[in-house]
Motif scaffolding. Structure first.
Motif, PDB file in Angstrom:
ATOM      1  N   MET A  28     -53.072  60.743  56.820  1.00 50.39           N
ATOM      2  CA  MET A  28     -53.514  61.416  55.363  1.00 50.39           C
ATOM      3  C   MET A  28     -54.826  60.415  54.781  1.00 50.39           C
ATOM      4  N   GLN A  29     -54.906  59.266  54.990  1.00 52.57           N
ATOM      5  CA  GLN A  29     -56.006  58.619  54.252  1.00 52.57           C
ATOM      6  C   GLN A  29     -57.096  58.814  55.273  1.00 52.57           C
ATOM      7  N   SER A  39     -62.837  60.738  55.932  1.00 50.76           N
ATOM      8  CA  SER A  39     -63.362  60.910  57.132  1.00 50.76           C
ATOM      9  C   SER A  39     -64.464  62.096  56.605  1.00 50.76           C
ATOM     10  N   PRO A  40     -65.760  62.067  57.120  1.00 48.52           N
ATOM     11  CA  PRO A  40     -66.575  63.280  56.723  1.00 48.52           C
ATOM     12  C   PRO A  40     -66.005  64.436  57.052  1.00 48.52           C
ATOM     13  N   VAL A  41     -66.316  65.476  56.453  1.00 46.11           N
ATOM     14  CA  VAL A  41     -65.666  66.769  56.596  1.00 46.11           C
ATOM     15  C   VAL A  41     -65.973  67.227  57.986  1.00 46.11           C
ATOM     16  N   LEU A  66     -62.754  62.659  63.795  1.00 45.07           N
ATOM     17  CA  LEU A  66     -61.968  61.997  63.394  1.00 45.07           C
ATOM     18  C   LEU A  66     -60.921  62.711  62.295  1.00 45.07           C
ATOM     19  N   GLN A  67     -61.616  63.364  61.240  1.00 44.31           N
ATOM     20  CA  GLN A  67     -60.752  64.403  60.467  1.00 44.31           C
ATOM     21  C   GLN A  67     -60.146  65.409  61.047  1.00 44.31           C
ATOM     22  N   LEU A  68     -60.740  66.071  62.128  1.00 41.35           N
ATOM     23  CA  LEU A  68     -59.943  67.282  62.811  1.00 41.35           C
ATOM     24  C   LEU A  68     -58.846  66.578  63.658  1.00 41.35           C
ATOM     25  N   LEU A  92     -59.780  70.601  50.657  1.00 41.29           N
ATOM     26  CA  LEU A  92     -60.482  70.520  51.888  1.00 41.29           C
ATOM     27  C   LEU A  92     -60.539  72.031  52.514  1.00 41.29           C
ATOM     28  N   LEU A  93     -59.739  72.891  52.121  1.00 41.89           N
ATOM     29  CA  LEU A  93     -59.730  74.134  52.783  1.00 41.89           C
ATOM     30  C   LEU A  93     -61.038  74.936  52.004  1.00 41.89           C
TER      31      LEU A  93
END
Length: 228
Positions: free
Chosen positions: A144-145, A150-152, A156-158, A187-188
């Motif tokens: 979750m962190q 992470s950049p949108v 890494l985020q995906l 985030l959505l």
């Protein structure tokens, strides 16, 4: 360590890298193993060994290589190989039994973003196994962190969102994600990736979390989108 032990170790690694459950091992890791073999005769002897396909020792040796390698590119190649192997149920079980889940998850804090991405990819495949999820749930705060910092829409985020999707499929661990509902809804709004929506759909199937989702302080258009 004697020559026989060296040859045995290298032969086992060769078996895993070449044929572990049809995973399609990385040629880069293959070269890495034999570049550490020592003299030419040892390398030649190791390559001529006949090793049982899918050797249990080979899997243990690859995990050992992951832990001992000081080179980021080497670690990345090993993680890719382990991630490919983890697509198969038999390897998901074996890696858990050998303590491999915690070894792999240890690289969630690696300074290299690419190493963290490959770690998440491997854990994503491993998390398709319900028994593995019991061990992986302790890493949810780290995942979750990464999603938050992470950049949108970054790799890494995906990758972190894909892992979260698998871990939220059943209601066994959804309560551990309760405090992240506002983050996911926010985030959505800014992300164009459907993975966030998949996680929220999984969480919305849990009656115990519905109040938290409805009461989250996020732009009202998010709720219209979820209801559509």
């Amino acid at each position: 360590m004697g020559d026989d032990n060296v040859v045995s170790r290298l032969g086992s690694l060769k078996a895993l890298l070449g044929i572990v459950a049809g995973a399609g091992a990385s040629y880069g890791v293959y070269k890495l193993v034999f570049s550490r073999a020592g003299d030419v005769n040892t390398k030649k002897s190791a390559k001529n060994l006949i090793v049982q396909p899918g050797s249990l020792m080979a899997k243990v040796m690859l995990l050992s290589l992951l832990q001992s390698s000081p080179n980021p590119e080497e670690r990345r190649n090993v993680l890719v190989t382990l991630g490919n192997a983890a697509a198969f149920t038999v390897n998901q079980d074996l890696l858990r039994e050998f303590g491999g889940l915690h070894i792999i998850a240890g690289f969630l804090s690696d300074p290299s973003p690419e190493i963290r991405v490959q770690t998440l990819n491997a854990l994503n495949n491993l998390s398709m196994n319900i028994c593995n999820q019991e061990q992986l749930k302790i890493y949810l705060p780290s995942v979750m962190q990464m999603i938050e910092t992470s950049p949108v829409n970054s790799d890494l985020q995906l990758a972190a969102l894909r892992l979260l999707t698998n871990l939220s499929v059943t209601d066994n661990h959804q309560h551990l994600m309760k405090n992240s509902i506002t983050l996911l809804l926010s985030l959505l709004i800014v992300s164009n990736d459907i993975q966030v929506l998949k996680v929220l759909v999984n969480l919305s199937s849990n009656p115990d979390l519905m109040d938290d989702i409805v009461q989250a302080q996020v732009n009202k258009h998010v709720f219209y989108g979820l209801a559509a």
